[in-house]
Design a protein around this motif. Sequence first.
Motif, PDB file in Angstrom:
ATOM      1  N   VAL A  31      -2.953   3.494   2.776  1.00  0.00           N
ATOM      2  CA  VAL A  31      -4.095   3.313   1.532  1.00  0.00           C
ATOM      3  C   VAL A  31      -3.378   1.682   0.623  1.00  0.00           C
ATOM      4  O   VAL A  31      -2.600   1.728   0.219  1.00  0.00           O
TER       5      VAL A  31
ATOM      6  N   HIS B 152      -5.865  -6.523  -7.620  1.00  0.00           N
ATOM      7  CA  HIS B 152      -4.134  -6.240  -7.426  1.00  0.00           C
ATOM      8  C   HIS B 152      -3.970  -7.191  -6.504  1.00  0.00           C
ATOM      9  O   HIS B 152      -4.687  -7.984  -5.782  1.00  0.00           O
TER      10      HIS B 152
ATOM     11  N   CYS C 284      -5.335   1.309  -6.581  1.00  0.00           N
ATOM     12  CA  CYS C 284      -5.994   1.764  -5.286  1.00  0.00           C
ATOM     13  C   CYS C 284      -6.500   3.445  -5.273  1.00  0.00           C
ATOM     14  O   CYS C 284      -6.196   3.416  -6.738  1.00  0.00           O
ATOM     15  N   GLU C 285      -8.301   3.446  -5.177  1.00  0.00           N
ATOM     16  CA  GLU C 285      -7.919   5.215  -5.201  1.00  0.00           C
ATOM     17  C   GLU C 285      -7.643   5.946  -4.123  1.00  0.00           C
ATOM     18  O   GLU C 285      -8.007   5.410  -2.851  1.00  0.00           O
ATOM     19  N   THR C 286      -7.280   6.873  -4.478  1.00  0.00           N
ATOM     20  CA  THR C 286      -6.948   7.847  -3.420  1.00  0.00           C
ATOM     21  C   THR C 286      -7.909   8.874  -3.681  1.00  0.00           C
ATOM     22  O   THR C 286      -8.759   9.327  -4.544  1.00  0.00           O
TER      23      THR C 286
ATOM     24  N   VAL D 131      -3.840  -7.930  -2.129  1.00  0.00           N
ATOM     25  CA  VAL D 131      -5.002  -7.503  -0.962  1.00  0.00           C
ATOM     26  C   VAL D 131      -5.082  -7.999   0.227  1.00  0.00           C
ATOM     27  O   VAL D 131      -5.492  -7.014   0.949  1.00  0.00           O
TER      28      VAL D 131
ATOM     29  N   SER E  95      -3.704  -2.101  -0.837  1.00  0.00           N
ATOM     30  CA  SER E  95      -4.110  -1.651  -2.713  1.00  0.00           C
ATOM     31  C   SER E  95      -5.649  -2.598  -2.491  1.00  0.00           C
ATOM     32  O   SER E  95      -6.175  -3.061  -0.999  1.00  0.00           O
ATOM     33  N   GLU E  96      -5.688  -2.410  -3.617  1.00  0.00           N
ATOM     34  CA  GLU E  96      -7.309  -2.733  -3.869  1.00  0.00           C
ATOM     35  C   GLU E  96      -7.672  -3.834  -4.805  1.00  0.00           C
ATOM     36  O   GLU E  96      -7.127  -4.396  -5.293  1.00  0.00           O
TER      37      GLU E  96
ATOM     38  N   GLY F  30       0.749  -1.194  -0.196  1.00  0.00           N
ATOM     39  CA  GLY F  30      -0.178  -0.022   0.196  1.00  0.00           C
ATOM     40  C   GLY F  30       0.746   1.315  -0.232  1.00  0.00           C
ATOM     41  O   GLY F  30       2.290   1.392  -0.245  1.00  0.00           O
TER      42      GLY F  30
END
Length: 429
Positions: free
Chosen positions: A69, A75, A387-389, A78, A71-72, A62
Amino acid sequence: MASAAGNLLALTDDNLTEILIRLPTLEDFGRACVACPTFRRVITSHSFRRRLPALHTPSFLGIVSNVFVPSEPPHPYVAAAAGNLAAVDFSCSFLPSRDRWRRRDGRVLFSAGPEDSSEDHGDPGAMEISASDLAVCDPIHRRYLLLPAIPDDLVSLVDQQEIVEFEPFLAPATDEDEGSSSFKVICLAQSTSRMRVFEFSSGSGQWHASEFQGWEALTAETDNPDPGYQSELSTRYYANGSFCWVMPWIQKLLKLDPRTMGFYSMDIPPGHPMTQRAIVEAGERRFGYFTLHLDMIQTKSNGLMSCSRLFYTVLPNGYKGANELEPSEVIVLPLPLKHRFNIMGVARDHLLVQGIPENMYSLPVSERPALNCFSVNLKTLQLEWFCETKHPMLLAQMYVGFPLNLSPPTILDGKRALNLSIYYAFIRT
């Protein structure tokens, strides 16, 4: 059950090592640590952990900003990332007078100014060298170790009014340090005419100073428009056992070998000085070189659109002439359209980039979309969703490591902590 327990007790640690090292996944090692105190003792031993990286690559889990944050999906890391979210004090709140510190880079080093932060200390570069505290921190086990200040007689070797940049960082332990608690802190004091190096060894507990004698000659023909204010060095990277900086104004790669403290330079392909770049390992002790380019393309349906691309090449090991590089293939990696991308950093086998949607800042804050982060697998050069941020993160801190069960206290174990890349660096605000 009694017979099984007796058979287990009959096994030596060497026998158990040969059995447990064959577990197929990192998650299995973590489960084994929890299942049995004997397994945990063997798996967390220095001898076992020496063999682990050769069989299992630590996971890129992450991004560390003010929060972690992870990983999503989809990926591949996760599951491993989820277990690290709540367990680590990424802000290092356990430091004394925590407000004196802020994040610097992706190592375990912290620095801070005097307790009285309201005092006017004049030139900020001078204050950082002469008055800053340094601490080595373990965010997993919430430990820290304060280092002695750089002695005044060494600080006096630098004309502090000429300092362009002062950069402290932690050096990985060498193979000779395996199993020891040694570590090294390096600080570069850069000015227009000199590069002074301060080095702290945990073994001796003392600071030493040296000078890169080739700095003035190397930068003599710089195109830097303001060398007295703007650094000659890019973001620092670590590859092939050396710290690396791009010198964009003279198209050089500067390398520092922390074992010998020797500097070396090599040519890089020409490019615009303001282009974002990254240095990675490319196999066979060679260096991979990424540059990020932004273009505007005309489309029939949407008009002008942002088009970001990554250019990748492997730098040559030798030269054909004074300024003639050996030819090397350039691979172009397209990134999603309608985004402006930033290189966030490198974590072992991954390069992380973040895309900012076009016209995002023209929207109300409540309507702004999430920012997409992608990782480039350096072995396959494939782009993977990460991921998203919520906010832009330029030069973010990467978290790479094994499951927390395989991460014993590292403040007394520089080798393991550095290899697992769980450290973070902060500097006084």
